[in-house]
Design a protein around this motif. Structure first.
Motif, mmCIF file in Angstrom:
data_model
loop_
_atom_site.group_PDB
_atom_site.id
_atom_site.type_symbol
_atom_site.label_atom_id
_atom_site.label_comp_id
_atom_site.label_asym_id
_atom_site.label_seq_id
_atom_site.Cartn_x
_atom_site.Cartn_y
_atom_site.Cartn_z
ATOM 1 N N UNK A 203 -58.694 -26.911 -15.546
ATOM 2 C CA UNK A 203 -59.628 -27.997 -15.879
ATOM 3 C C UNK A 203 -60.110 -27.919 -17.253
ATOM 4 N N UNK A 204 -60.109 -26.806 -17.810
ATOM 5 C CA UNK A 204 -60.613 -26.417 -19.317
ATOM 6 C C UNK A 204 -59.380 -25.882 -20.263
ATOM 7 N N UNK A 205 -58.289 -26.658 -20.491
ATOM 8 C CA UNK A 205 -57.073 -26.076 -21.092
ATOM 9 C C UNK A 205 -57.189 -25.685 -22.472
ATOM 10 N N UNK A 206 -58.267 -26.160 -23.039
ATOM 11 C CA UNK A 206 -58.465 -25.946 -24.350
ATOM 12 C C UNK A 206 -59.348 -24.846 -24.888
ATOM 13 N N UNK B 109 -60.927 -14.951 -19.975
ATOM 14 C CA UNK B 109 -60.156 -15.160 -21.377
ATOM 15 C C UNK B 109 -58.498 -15.738 -21.096
ATOM 16 N N UNK B 110 -58.320 -16.979 -21.792
ATOM 17 C CA UNK B 110 -57.275 -17.527 -21.598
ATOM 18 C C UNK B 110 -56.263 -16.547 -22.086
ATOM 19 N N UNK B 111 -54.953 -16.468 -21.372
ATOM 20 C CA UNK B 111 -54.013 -15.340 -21.522
ATOM 21 C C UNK B 111 -52.661 -15.896 -22.827
ATOM 22 N N UNK B 112 -53.355 -16.661 -23.494
ATOM 23 C CA UNK B 112 -52.123 -17.260 -24.467
ATOM 24 C C UNK B 112 -52.644 -16.164 -25.671
ATOM 25 N N UNK B 113 -51.636 -16.389 -26.580
ATOM 26 C CA UNK B 113 -51.630 -15.339 -28.069
ATOM 27 C C UNK B 113 -52.805 -15.867 -28.370
#
Length: 411
Positions: free
Chosen positions: A249-252, A274-278
Motif C-alpha cells: 500500500x505504501x510503495x514509496x 524496511x523495504x528490501x530494495x537497494x
C-alpha cells in the motif's frame, strides 16, 4: 542482623523499686543513709537505667524489624473486564468468546516475500544456577519450563504465530556466535553476528546487529534481481494478521516505525519495517547509524533498557519535529527523516500491548495486527498460544489476552 541482649534482671528491679524514692525526696529512711552511699546508689541506678534503655532501643530499632516479602505475582491467568466493550470498532467479548470476529486480511496470500528479523541470545546461568532449576520452573498448560527454557519457549511461540498468520514468511534470528542457540521450526534460521550481547549492552548491540544484517542484505540485492522486505521485531510479539500490505500500500516508503501518544517514549523500537530494495536498505542503514550515534553519545546510562527508544525519538525529532504533534491521533502518515521516506504506523494496530489496551487504546481495535507482550506478560504470551492450540480461534484468543492483560505475571 543485630541480636537483642537481655537487660540484667536484678539491677532493673532495683531501679524500679528505689528510683521513685530517690527522686521524690519523701522516703524517711533515706535520710539516715550516708550521703556518699546514697549518691553511689543513685549513680548506679542511673547507669543501669541508661544501659537498659540503650539496649532496649538497640533491640527494637526499626531497621531490625522483619522485612515483608513483596507480594507474589500470579502464576496463572487472572481474568478481568475487557476494555472497549460497547464500542463497535473494538473487539467485543462474552466470556472468552469473540462476538465480532477479527478476520485475517484478504491480502494474506498475496503479501509478497517478508522476512522477520529478531535479536535473541541465551545466557549461561552457571553451576550455581543448576540446582535452582526446579524452584524456577513454571507451568503453562501441559508444559513446564525452567528459567532458560521459558525464554526459548517465548522465541518458539514468536515463530509459531508468524507461521500461522504469514506462513510463507521466513524468520531470521540474529545471535551471539558464542550462544548455544538452536531452533527447529520450519522457516526459522539462525544467523550469528559478532558483538557484545551482554545483558547491559544488548539493546545497543541490537542496533549494531541490525546494521550488520542490512549490510549483508545490501550486498545480496546488488547481485540478484529479487529481494525480500524485512520487519525487525522483538521476540515477545505475536503477529496475528498479515503485514505484507505495509509494503504494497505504501510503495514509496523506505521504512516504517510505530508510534503512540506517549511524550517520553513516543516511538517503540520493537517494530521497524524496511523495504528490501537497494535504496530502501541503504536508507535504513543510514537511519540506524544515526540512532546508534545518538544512543552512544546521549543515552548510554539507559543502555540496559529504553536507550534505543530514546535515541530513536531523538533522531526523528531532530529531523522531523512536526511529527510529534501527530502522535496523539492513531492515524497512519508518511514524512521524510534524513532523506528517508518514513511510514508512521499507530501502535494501537501494529504494536498493541495489553496495559495500553486497557488505557489509551481503549480496548483492542478490530484490525489489530501485532500484539506485544511487554514486561511481565511473557506468561500471557505462552498462555495465549496454548489457548489457540486448543481452539484454533484467533479472535477468541484475543479475548483471552484482552481480559488478562491488566495483570503483571510472574514472568
Amino acid at each position: 542482623m543485630a541480636r537483642s541482649r537481655a537487660v540484667p534482671l536484678l539491677p532493673l528491679l532495683l531501679l524500679i523499686l528505689l528510683a521513685p524514692l530517690f527522686y521524690s525526696g519523701t522516703a524517711p529512711f533515706l535520710l539516715s543513709i550516708p550521703t556518699s552511699i546514697a549518691q553511689f546508689a543513685l549513680l548506679t541506678i542511673q547507669s543501669v537505667s541508661v544501659l537498659a534503655v540503650s539496649r532496649m532501643r538497640w533491640s527494637w530499632a526499626p531497621e531490625q524489624l522483619p522485612h515483608h516479602a513483596a507480594p507474589k505475582r500470579p502464576d496463572s491467568l487472572v481474568l478481568g473486564p475487557a476494555a472497549g466493550q460497547g464500542r463497535p470498532d473494538r473487539l467485543q467479548c462474552q466470556g472468552l468468546k469473540a462476538v465480532n470476529k477479527i478476520s485475517l486480511s484478504s491480502e494474506r496470500m498475496h503479501s509478497g516475500d517478508v522476512t522477520f528479523v529478531t535479536v535473541f541470545t541465551t545466557y549461561n546461568s552457571g553451576p550455581a544456577g543448576a540446582g535452582k532449576m526446579s524452584s524456577d520452573a513454571v507451568t503453562v498448560g501441559k508444559h513446564s519450563y525452567s528459567k532458560e527454557e521459558r525464554s526459548m519457549a517465548i522465541l518458539n511461540t514468536f515463530v509459531s504465530f508468524i507461521q500461522v498468520s504469514m506462513p510463507t514468511s521466513k524468520v531470521i534470528i540474529l545471535t551471539d556466535p558464542k550462544s548455544k542457540l538452536s531452533i527447529h521450526q520450519g522457516r526459522a534460521t539462525i544467523l550469528p553476528i559478532e558483538g557484545n550481547y551482554s545483558r547491559g549492552n544488548l539493546m545497543l548491540q541490537r542496533i549494531k546487529s541490525y546494521i550488520a544484517f542490512l549490510e549483508l542484505k545490501l550486498a545480496e540485492v546488488d547481485q540478484v534481481k529479487s529481494f525480500s522486505n524485512s520487519i525487525f521485531t522483538d521476540s515477545d510479539m505475536a503477529v496475528v494478521d498479515d503485514l505484507g500490505h505495509i509494503f504494497k500500500r505504501y510503495p514509496h516508503c523506505h521504512l516504517a516505525l510505530t508510534f503512540r501518544n506517549n511524550k517520553g517514549q513516543p516511538l517503540n523500537s520493537g517494530f521497524v519495517a524496511v523495504r528490501g530494495t537497494s535504496d530502501g536498505i541503504s536508507k535504513a542503514i543510514e537511519f540506524f547509524k544515526k540512532v546508534l550515534e545518538a544512543y552512544s553519545l546521549k543515552y548510554m546510562k539507559a543502555s540496559r533498557m529504553l536507550g534505543d527508544q530514546l535515541a530513536l525519538a531523538w533522531v526523528v525529532k531532530s529531523y522531523l519535529p512536526s511529527a510529534f504533534g501527530k502522535f496523539s491521533r492513531p492515524e497512519i502518515f508518511t514524512d521524510g527523516v534524513n532523506g528517508a521516506s518514513v511510514l508512521f504506523l499507530p501502535c494501537a494496530v501494529y504494536n498493541w500491548t495489553p496495559p495500553e489496551g486497557a488505557g489509551q487504546f481503549h480496548g483492542m481495535p478490530l484490525d489489530v495486527k501485532v500484539v506485544h507482550f511487554k514486561g511481565s506478560r511473557k506468561r500471557l504470551m505462552l498462555e495465549a498460544w496454548d489457548f489457540y492450540n486448543s481452539t484454533s480461534q484467533l479472535s477468541d484468543m484475543l479475548c483471552l489476552i484482552l481480559k488478562s492483560g491488566r495483570t503483571k505475571y510472574d514472568f
